[in-house]
Structure formats: C-alpha cells, structure tokens
Design an enzyme around this catalytic site. Structure first.
Site, PDB file in Angstrom:
ATOM      1  N   HIS A   1       6.838  -2.315 -11.970  1.00  0.00           N
ATOM      2  CA  HIS A   1       6.533  -1.868 -10.601  1.00  0.00           C
ATOM      3  C   HIS A   1       5.265  -1.013 -10.581  1.00  0.00           C
ATOM      4  CE1 HIS A   1       7.846  -0.521  -6.471  1.00  0.00           C
ATOM      5  NE2 HIS A   1       7.050   0.489  -6.797  1.00  0.00           N
ATOM      6  N   GLU A   2       5.186  -0.045 -11.479  1.00  0.00           N
ATOM      7  CA  GLU A   2       4.039   0.868 -11.470  1.00  0.00           C
ATOM      8  C   GLU A   2       2.757   0.158 -11.897  1.00  0.00           C
ATOM      9  OE1 GLU A   2       4.613   3.552  -9.959  1.00  0.00           O
ATOM     10  OE2 GLU A   2       6.766   3.192 -10.033  1.00  0.00           O
TER      11      GLU A   2
ATOM     12  N   HIS B   1       1.288  -1.743  -9.082  1.00  0.00           N
ATOM     13  CA  HIS B   1       0.556  -0.851  -8.173  1.00  0.00           C
ATOM     14  C   HIS B   1      -0.915  -0.697  -8.559  1.00  0.00           C
ATOM     15  CE1 HIS B   1       3.217   0.709  -5.175  1.00  0.00           C
ATOM     16  NE2 HIS B   1       4.091   1.195  -6.024  1.00  0.00           N
TER      17      HIS B   1
ATOM     18  N   GLY C   1      11.074   8.213  -9.270  1.00  0.00           N
ATOM     19  CA  GLY C   1      11.320   7.450 -10.484  1.00  0.00           C
ATOM     20  C   GLY C   1      10.065   7.398 -11.333  1.00  0.00           C
ATOM     21  N   ALA C   2       8.923   7.181 -10.657  1.00  0.00           N
ATOM     22  CA  ALA C   2       7.629   7.129 -11.341  1.00  0.00           C
ATOM     23  C   ALA C   2       6.538   7.200 -10.285  1.00  0.00           C
ATOM     24  CB  ALA C   2       7.499   5.850 -12.166  1.00  0.00           C
ATOM     25  N   MET C   3       5.296   7.394 -10.737  1.00  0.00           N
ATOM     26  CA  MET C   3       4.160   7.464  -9.828  1.00  0.00           C
ATOM     27  C   MET C   3       2.982   6.740 -10.451  1.00  0.00           C
ATOM     28  SD  MET C   3       2.808   8.278  -7.030  1.00  0.00           S
ATOM     29  CE  MET C   3       1.116   7.874  -6.629  1.00  0.00           C
ATOM     30  N   GLU C   4       2.361   5.851  -9.651  1.00  0.00           N
ATOM     31  CA  GLU C   4       1.386   4.893 -10.142  1.00  0.00           C
ATOM     32  C   GLU C   4      -0.027   5.422 -10.279  1.00  0.00           C
ATOM     33  OE1 GLU C   4       1.695   4.194  -5.575  1.00  0.00           O
ATOM     34  OE2 GLU C   4       3.039   4.695  -7.225  1.00  0.00           O
TER      35      GLU C   4
ATOM     36  N   GLU D   1       4.545  -0.614  -1.544  1.00  0.00           N
ATOM     37  CA  GLU D   1       5.842  -0.590  -2.204  1.00  0.00           C
ATOM     38  C   GLU D   1       6.580  -1.920  -2.140  1.00  0.00           C
ATOM     39  OE1 GLU D   1       6.298   1.646  -4.108  1.00  0.00           O
ATOM     40  OE2 GLU D   1       5.105   3.320  -3.377  1.00  0.00           O
TER      41      GLU D   1
END
Length: 979
Positions: A365-366, A369, A329-332, A388
């Site tokens: 969410h990201e 992180h 979905g995404a990466m932090e 997570e």
C-alpha cells in the site's frame, strides 16, 4: 545553562515573540505590552474576518523551495525540544500586501523574520506579523507591496516542543532491555495538516516545492530524511552535535516531508533494484531480526509497480522505518516511509500468517503511494480517495504478485465490498469525494469510505474497462500529472481516452458520466429483478439501499450508472465480469426500467453481479430465490461461483434486515453452509450473524440462537480439523478459515474447542521458559489466548500480561492486547481500562484497541460503557490532539446498544461533551444511527426471527440436547481452568 535554555532566553528577552497556539498566545499577550514598531495582533473571530476568512491559502504566492534546518534535542533531563530556521523561496503571481502561510504550536521571534527580494537583490522591511489561530495562519505584512512575477525569500526562525502527541514532529521511545534504559527518538507525521506544527510552511497539498533539509543532533544518533545524505559536519557552536545535510528533494507536498533522529540500525535489501535504488529497513537494535521479510518483498513490489505503471521510481532510495509509537498503520512519506511496528516487522516463530499478510499488504500500500499520492497528488483533501482508494486496490494487485499461493485478491475484494455494504448503508455515510468544510474535518475522512469503497470502485472500473484500457489510462494519468496535482476529473479524462481507444466503452459514454454517480453521491443501489417466466425476460429497477427502513423521498433520490453482469442456471458463466449491459442515470437523477431479454425458463435461476464486479445488491423475486436456494442446498452448489455464494448470503441478510424479504430465505441460504468448505461464504454468513448475535445476547431468544449457531458450526468445525490441527502456513485462506471457525466454535462451546484451548494454555503456563517455548499452534494463538483468558482466572491473565511485557514482537504484543480483553473478571477489566490511559503500560496508539476489545465482550460492554461515560474527559486528553479517534470508542458501544434509553443516554453525552466530539462528528452521527437501527430491528424483526429459529429448531436440531452439551463443556472448561 544548556543550549536550548539559552536559545529560548535569547528569543524571549531580546525579541518580540508570537506563539502559534491560541491559549499560550493569549497568556503572553496579557503579560507583555505591544510595541508599536513591531505590532503583533492576536485576532479574534471578528478581526480574522476583516483580514482573510477563507481557510484555504491564497494562491497569489506559492513556494518554490524550502531550506529547512532543524536542531533536535533528545534528552529528558534537559527537556525535549527542537529549534530551526526555514528559508522559503516564493513566487509572487499577483500583487500582494502580505505573505500568508501556516504555523501552529511554534514559538516565533517576529523581529528575526527576514524578507528579501531575490529579483532586485534587496531586503524588504516587515511592517507587522500576526496570527490567525482559527486557520493556523501566520501573516507577514511587508512595508511595501510585493511585486507580481518576482521571487522573494522569507526567513523564519522557530522553536517547538517534542511532545508525545503522535503528530507533527514528536518523540517516541523504547526500552533497551540489555542496558535497561529508555531510548528516545524523534520522528515526523505530517499528514494531513501537521507539517505546520514542525515548521512554518504552505501546508496544502497543491503547494508543492523542493526541500533542502539539514538535521542537527547529538552525534550518538543518526538521522534520515526523504533524500539521501549529502554531507555530515560537526556543529561548532554546540558540543558533540553533528549536522546532516540531505540532497535536494523532488517537488512534493509538505505532508510528505519526513525526518527522523534515532539510534536505529538498518539492513539493506539483497534484492537489487535497477538504477541503483537503495532499499533499507530501519528498526531498533532488538528488532533487527524481524526486518528480513520487508527487505525481501519491498524491492519486488516496487519493481512490479514500475512495470505496471510504466514509470520508474523517481528517487534514488527507499528507507522504511518501524516506529514504536505511531498512530496510523504507516505513512507514505516520499523516500522515508514510516510504519507502526506491527505493519513492518515480522518474526516467523511469533507472528501469525495473518500478521505476515498485513505486513505485505501495508508495504504494498505505501509503495503504491509513491506513484498515487506522491508523484501525482490530489489538489485538495476532498479527493483523498484518489490516494487511498487507489493505493488500497493496487496493493491487492501487488500482494497477489508477491504471493500468488495466497490467492488473496478475491478475498481482499470481497472483504472490502462486504464491509462497505454495511458502512455505506447508513444515512450518516458520506460521498467518496467529499466536501471539506474546514481542515479540522480532514482526519475524519481517513475511513472505510475513502479506503475500502474507493478501492471497490476502482476494481469495478477495472472490470468494466478491461485490463488494457485501465492500465494505459492510469499510466497516462500519472505521466501527465507527474510532480503536480490532479482532481478526479483528470483521471476520468485519461481513462475515457484509453477506453474509447480500446473500444471498451461506447464513444457516447464517458467514465465521468458513470463514475460521478458513484463518487459524488453517498451510498449504493439495490437492483430489483422481477422475472417474467412466460416471456423469459426480467424487468430491473434500481433504488438506494439503506439499513433504515423508514426513509423519505430525499433519502432515496439517487441513481447510478450500473454495470450489469449476469448468468443463468442452464448456461453458467461466472468467468466474465465485463459489463453486459448498463442501467443509466441522467443528470436529473432519473432512471428508467431496464428490460433483459432471453433469460432461461422457469426451471433455471438467474444470478446478477458476477463475482461482485459492481458495488450493488440484488433483490430477486420469490421463484428465482427458490431456484437458487435449491441449487445451494444440493450437490451442485459449487456450480455457483464462491464469491457469488458469499454475495447471495450477504444480500439476503441485508434485505431481511430492512424487511424487504423474509428471514426464512436468508436462513435457508445459510443452511447450505453445512456442505460449504470455502472461507469467503462462511465469512459473509458469520459477519452477518455476529450483528444478530449482539442484538440477541441479552434477550430470551438467545438460548435458541446459540443452539442454532452450534448446529451450523459442528460440521465445519470437524471439517477444518478443530483447534488441534496445525493449519498449513502457506494457505492464507485455510488459515483464516480455521481461525475464524475455531473462534466461533470456542465462543459457542462446539466440539472440543474449549477443552483443547485451555489444555494448550495450561501447558504453556507450566513451561520453564514461556517467553521462548510456546506449545500453542502459532496461527491459532489469538483464539486459544482469548478462550483461556475468558474461562480462566487472575493467574491466567497475569501470565499473559507478563508475556506482553516481555515480548519483543509488535504483532505478538498486539495479539495479546486483544486477548486480555476477553476476561470475565470485572475488576481485572476495570483495571485494564484504567491502564489503557497510562502510556507507560499501554502505548497511546493501542489505547482504543483495549477499549474496543472490552466493549465487544458480553460482560465488558457494561464496564466499557460506564468507563466511557465517566472518563470521557480523560480519554479526550489521552487522544489529544487527534481526537477524531474518539469514534473508535463510541462505535463498539453503539454496535451493542439497541434501546431508546441507551440512545438517549448517548445523545445526552454527545450534547454535554460537544467540544470533545467536535473532531469526530462523522463517527458520532454513524454511532447514533447504528443505535437507532438496532432499536428498529428489534421492534420489527425480533418476533419474525424467533418464529423462524424455533421452526428450524423443531426440524433440524434438538435445543435441549444442545443446552445439555453446552453445560457439560462449561463444566469441563471450568475444571481445567482451575488447574
């Protein structure tokens, strides 16, 4: 000859070369003799054991800084590739005879590797270089022993291919419609262990270092990395190339390193941050009008976290980029967060409110992180949940801060808890803190246990610790371990100190005592509440809840520290969710009965687990159930909190599944829904009924079951306004509620749902500009699209497919992909399954969504099953290298399998194709157990449920009238669909 070809020729002709790929390396070894002065060994398993057989890197050497220079070539006529040089400054902590680091799928000229003793300022000769493919190790042997406490610099050149695998350093593309041209870009995805596929490195989260990154590429592109741009220079040796050099990064793990080369544009947020933190959103030119929402909420939620954690965001900028092809979905990545387009872009006239909520949720969410994971990182992937689970829970706080009008916090918490109740009830579940046997298993734990269960457990802690102790404990934990690594015990220590200071826990109890029982063992408990109405007391015992009714002692040999909360019918108090008492568990996994005094008399109910504050189920005695059911089916039902109304339904259905109580109690609870208008209880009921629906759909009982569903849906369909009412765009729960009820009503032909849906769709089809004018209510489009495609013909499918092709909005394309799976035309679905393996038609990231959508349909299931069994090798190749995603294929099939024959077929496939399922073993075990449980349910529960439904039919609804009405609806829908 072009620059890349020249570079490769030079590497191969003049240098010894090793390829960090077992297959390619073996082929090269067979072709070339090995020179004595620069011997390169290709070790087999026995050889590897002689050298080093631990999959973890030795701690004798750690990196301090990487100077990384990458040349990126993005031109399909000349080949997609990159080359680079990395200089790693090392500290030697123990005398060492080698340097062991990671490299995979890279071509490395061994003669060009250099090693220098920084302390003595002299070069060190290299004796040999070898690979250990089993663990992706690159091992460099110097001529002399490396001295303790000295610093060295190792310089390694490398060449790699820009593939479309969606991991490592890969390429993506999009179609520039104005120029009718495909535009390429390159981007990284290094979590969990893919940095080694982009450059040689110490690819473990504990091996933190600073990074100086330079990116060289054609001047038509721009480039980004974790830190702000420092300078740009022309590359004299390569025409039209420029090199962007970025500022030195903060200390971070390799999986958080990121860079991208693209022609994207950006919009800077007008919401200014303190300390001049720049906030920019990047996307392809055609999508720039969709970045405003993310640009608005990003800085706001970042500021919220700064205040909540009492820690400033440590970097000078945040770049967020929407990547057309992205597996997650995404990466932090620190300072350069990458997203799938559906998780970052929002367009008000094409994206639903649920899509807007998803953008808010993922962005929150990201950004969470940036503290949980980036600033303070788990030492090893066993504690992935620290990243997570925390980010998931804190994101729900962030979204609630951004949009209080959505009232999303309770819904998010309940959704996560009810989902975990199903997943974690499997024997094939796993603990939150899970032992990793080999790095290739890491990707499997990026699942609901790490995310949702981790979030639920943190919420539970938040509840029993209290706001002040929780917040101070978390802040102190982050400050103490900033720019370093931690384990869950470090968090427990900080929270215990703040809890004792705030007196929210007795000094004799530590957070570790409590939470180790939740994170180090699998599953969750059900507490059995047996009331003594003569003494107004209750005896409480606990046991592990499993969906499998046939358990052994070892299956149940668990106990938990359980925060008990409860309230009574005479003095209802659903506001306080702090622990009123505890069920304890000693180190021998022993627990005693708990006695609760001062309960009400026999005329009043008792309800435990207020607002689902803890991750546990409750089983009551028959008299207490009757008191609760009577209240729910009266005009006083709202005196029970809405979350507990959902909990009561879910617990009753799950306990009926295992035979611990009768389905009569569960159906009596669901019966109260005729007067319920809130979303959460309805979702709990329908999620459970969906499971039953899958198991009955091919049985003779299904006609009665459908009539029962129609019976309970009719009042609520009218109450939400049906399919024609345009929902309030600001009320998230109302929108989700209406959409859910309409989806079920259209599926079961309730009211005018089918008729109106097909009318809406047919009116859209006759629009002269359907890509610009869509008369269908925005938030009901998923329901209406699916209904029209299910009852329509090939023309309807082709029309919607063309809208998918023409759409410029990721959320809209995702919605259409799902709706196209609803067709009943077998040949259309078969073709659609084939298209899912063609990345030019369906992006690789979406292939599993096509399959699962078809597999969950009544007719599509059989086609999907045959496709999966016949084409498993092709599916495997499509997913490669992230073949853990095969679990996304096997799960929707298993959910609808319920016979011994189907179980045997699935087991045989897994056995025959064991290599294909190697990296999805966790999902395979869960799928096989699901089929076993479905079979078990039909053997044990089918007749009981049939009896209950028939009894209810005789009392509450007329089956024949329901069937007649259903047939009339179908006839009407068929006529309309042929219009």
């Amino acid at each position: 000859m072009r620059w890349l070809e020249i570079a490769l020729c030079v590497f191969f002709i003049y240098n010894n070369v090793i390829t960090a790929n077992p297959t390619a390396q073996k082929e090269e070894e067979e072709k070339q003799p090995v020179k004595e002065e620069q011997q390169t060994l290709i070790a087999d398993e026995n050889d590897e054991k002689k050298v080093y057989d631990n999959y973890r890197l030795p701690l004798s050497i750690t990196p301090d800084n990487y100077k990384l220079e990458i040349f990126t070539h993005l031109n399909d006529s000349e080949g997609f590739a990159f080359k680079g040089i990395v200089e790693i400054t090392l500290t030697v902590h123990e005398f060492a005879d080698n340097i062991t680091l990671h490299a995979k799928n890279l071509t490395i000229p061994t003669m060009n590797i250099e090693l220098r003793d920084v302390t003595e300022n002299e070069n060190v000769k290299i004796k040999s270089v070898e690979l250990m493919p089993k663990h992706d190790f690159l091992i460099i042997y110097p001529q002399s022993i490396l001295s303790k406490f000295r610093k060295y610099v190792v310089k390694i050149p490398f060449v790699g291919s820009l593939d479309t695998d969606l991991v490592g350093y890969y390429r993506s593309s999009y179609l520039d419609k104005a120029a009718n041209k495909r535009i390429w870009l390159s981007v990284t995805q290094f979590e969990p262990i893919h940095a080694r596929e982009a450059f040689p490195c110490f690819d473990e989260p504990e091996m933190k270092a600073t990074f100086d990154i330079s990116l060289a590429h054609h001047k038509m592109y721009n480039s980004l990395s974790n830190m702000p741009l420092k300078e740009t220079k022309e590359v004299e040796s390569v025409k039209d190339f420029v090199k962007n050099t970025f500022e030195t990064s903060v200390k971070m793990s390799t999986y958080l390193v990121a860079y991208c080369v693209s022609d994207f544009e950006y919009k800077e947020s007008v919401v200014k941050m303190k300390d001049d933190v720049k906030f920019r959103i990047y996307a392809r030119r055609d999508a720039m009008e969709q970045v405003d929402y993310a640009a608005e909420i990003g800085p706001k939620v970042l500021k919220f976290y700064e205040d909540y954690f009492d820690i400033k965001y440590p970097l000078p900028k945040v770049d967020m980029i929407a990547v057309p092809d992205f597996a997650a979905g995404a990466m932090e990545n620190w300072g350069l967060i990458t997203y799938r387009e559906t998780a970052l872009l929002y367009q008000s006239n094409a994206s639903t409110l649920s899509a807007k909520y998803r953008v808010a949720e993922v962005v929150a969410h990201e950004l969470a992180h940036q503290w949980f994971g980036n600033l303070c990182t788990m030492k090893w992937w066993s504690d992935l949940w620290l990243n997570e689970g925390f980010a998931t829970y804190v994101a729900s706080l962030g979204v609630a801060h951004l949009h209080p009008e959505w009232k999303s916090l309770d819904e998010e918490s309940v959704d996560n808890t009810l989902d975990i109740f199903k997943v974690d009830a499997l024997k094939a579940s796993h603990p939150v803190s899970v032992t990793i046997g080999h790095p290739n298993q890491i990707s499997q734990i990026f699942d609901a246990i790490s995310y949702s269960k981790g979030s639920v457990l943190i919420r539970m802690m938040h509840k029993f610790l209290g706001e002040k102790a929780f917040r101070f404990g978390v802040s102190n934990y982050l400050k103490k371990h900033a720019y370093a690594n931690a384990e869950q015990d470090d968090l427990w220590h900080s929270l215990t100190a703040s809890a004792h200071e705030e007196q929210s826990l007795p000094t004799s109890i530590s957070v570790k005592d409590i939470m180790d029982t939740w994170t180090l063992q699998v599953g969750y408990p059900v507490i059995d509440v047996k009331r003594d109405y003569d003494t107004n007391s209750a005896t409480i015992t606990q046991s592990r809840y499993l969906s499998d009714r046939y358990t052994t002692r070892s299956d149940l040999d668990f106990c938990w520290w359980i925060p008990l909360t409860y309230t009574f019918g005479e003095n209802r108090n659903f506001t306080s969710s702090s622990a009123q008492d505890w069920m304890t568990c000693n180190k021998n996994k022993e627990t005693e009965e708990k006695k609760i005094e001062n309960l009400p008399d026999s005329k009043h109910w008792a309800i435990f687990n207020i607002q689902l504050a803890g991750l546990y189920k409750i089983k009551y005695d028959a008299d207490n159930y009757k008191l609760i059911v009577d209240t729910l089916n009266s005009d006083e039902f709202e005196t029970i909190h809405v979350i507990n109304r959902a909990q009561l339904i879910d617990d009753a259905m799950d306990l009926a599944w295992t035979g611990q109580q009768d389905y009569g109690i569960a159906l009596d609870m669901i019966n109260y829904l005729k007067q319920e208008s809130e979303y959460i209880p309805w979702k709990a009921a329908l999620d459970n009924l969906r499971i039953v629906n899958r198991l009955l759909i091919r049985s003779q009982l299904y006609g009665v079951f459908k009539a029962y569903i129609r019976h309970i849906l009719k009042p609520i369909y009218a109450k939400v306004g049906g399919i024609s009412k345009v929902p309030d765009q600001t009320q998230l729960a109302s929108v989700k509620h209406q959409s859910m009820i309409c989806a079920w009503s259209c599926r079961f032909d309730v009211g005018d749902c089918v008729k109106k849906s097909v009318e809406f769709f047919n009116n859209w089809m006759i629009e002269t500009e359907p890509d610009h004018i869509n008369p269908i209510p925005l938030n009901l489009r998923p329901v209406i699209y699916c209904t029209a495609i299910r009852l329509g013909n090939e023309n309807h499918w082709k029309f919607l497919w063309q809208r998918y092709v023409n759409s410029n909005v990721g959320a809209e394309k995702s919605m259409i992909i799902s709706a196209l799976s609803c067709s009943r035309e077998q040949w259309v679905l078969s073709r659609y399954l084939e298209w899912s393996l063609n990345s030019t038609l369906v992006r690789k990231q979406d292939a599993s969504f096509v399959f699962s959508g078809i597999a969950r349909e009544e007719i599509g299931f059989f086609l999907a099953k045959s496709f999966f069994f016949d084409r498993i090798d092709d599916i495997y190749q499509t997913l490669y290298p992230d073949t853990s995603r095969l679990s996304r294929y096997i799960k929707p099939l298993a959910e609808q399998m319920s016979t011994q024959k189907e179980l045997t077929e699935l087991k045989d496939l897994v056995s025959i194709k064991s290599k294909a399922f190697e990296k999805s073993s966790q999902g395979v075990r869960q799928a096989l157990e699901t089929v076993e449980l479905n079979n078990q349910w039909k053997i044990n529960n089918y007749l009981q449920l049939a009896s209950r439904l028939n009894h209810m039919r005789m009392r509450n609804f007329d089956y024949e009238d329901e069937i007649a009405e259903e047939n009339n609806e179908k006839k009407s829908a068929t006529e309309l669909s042929m219009a």
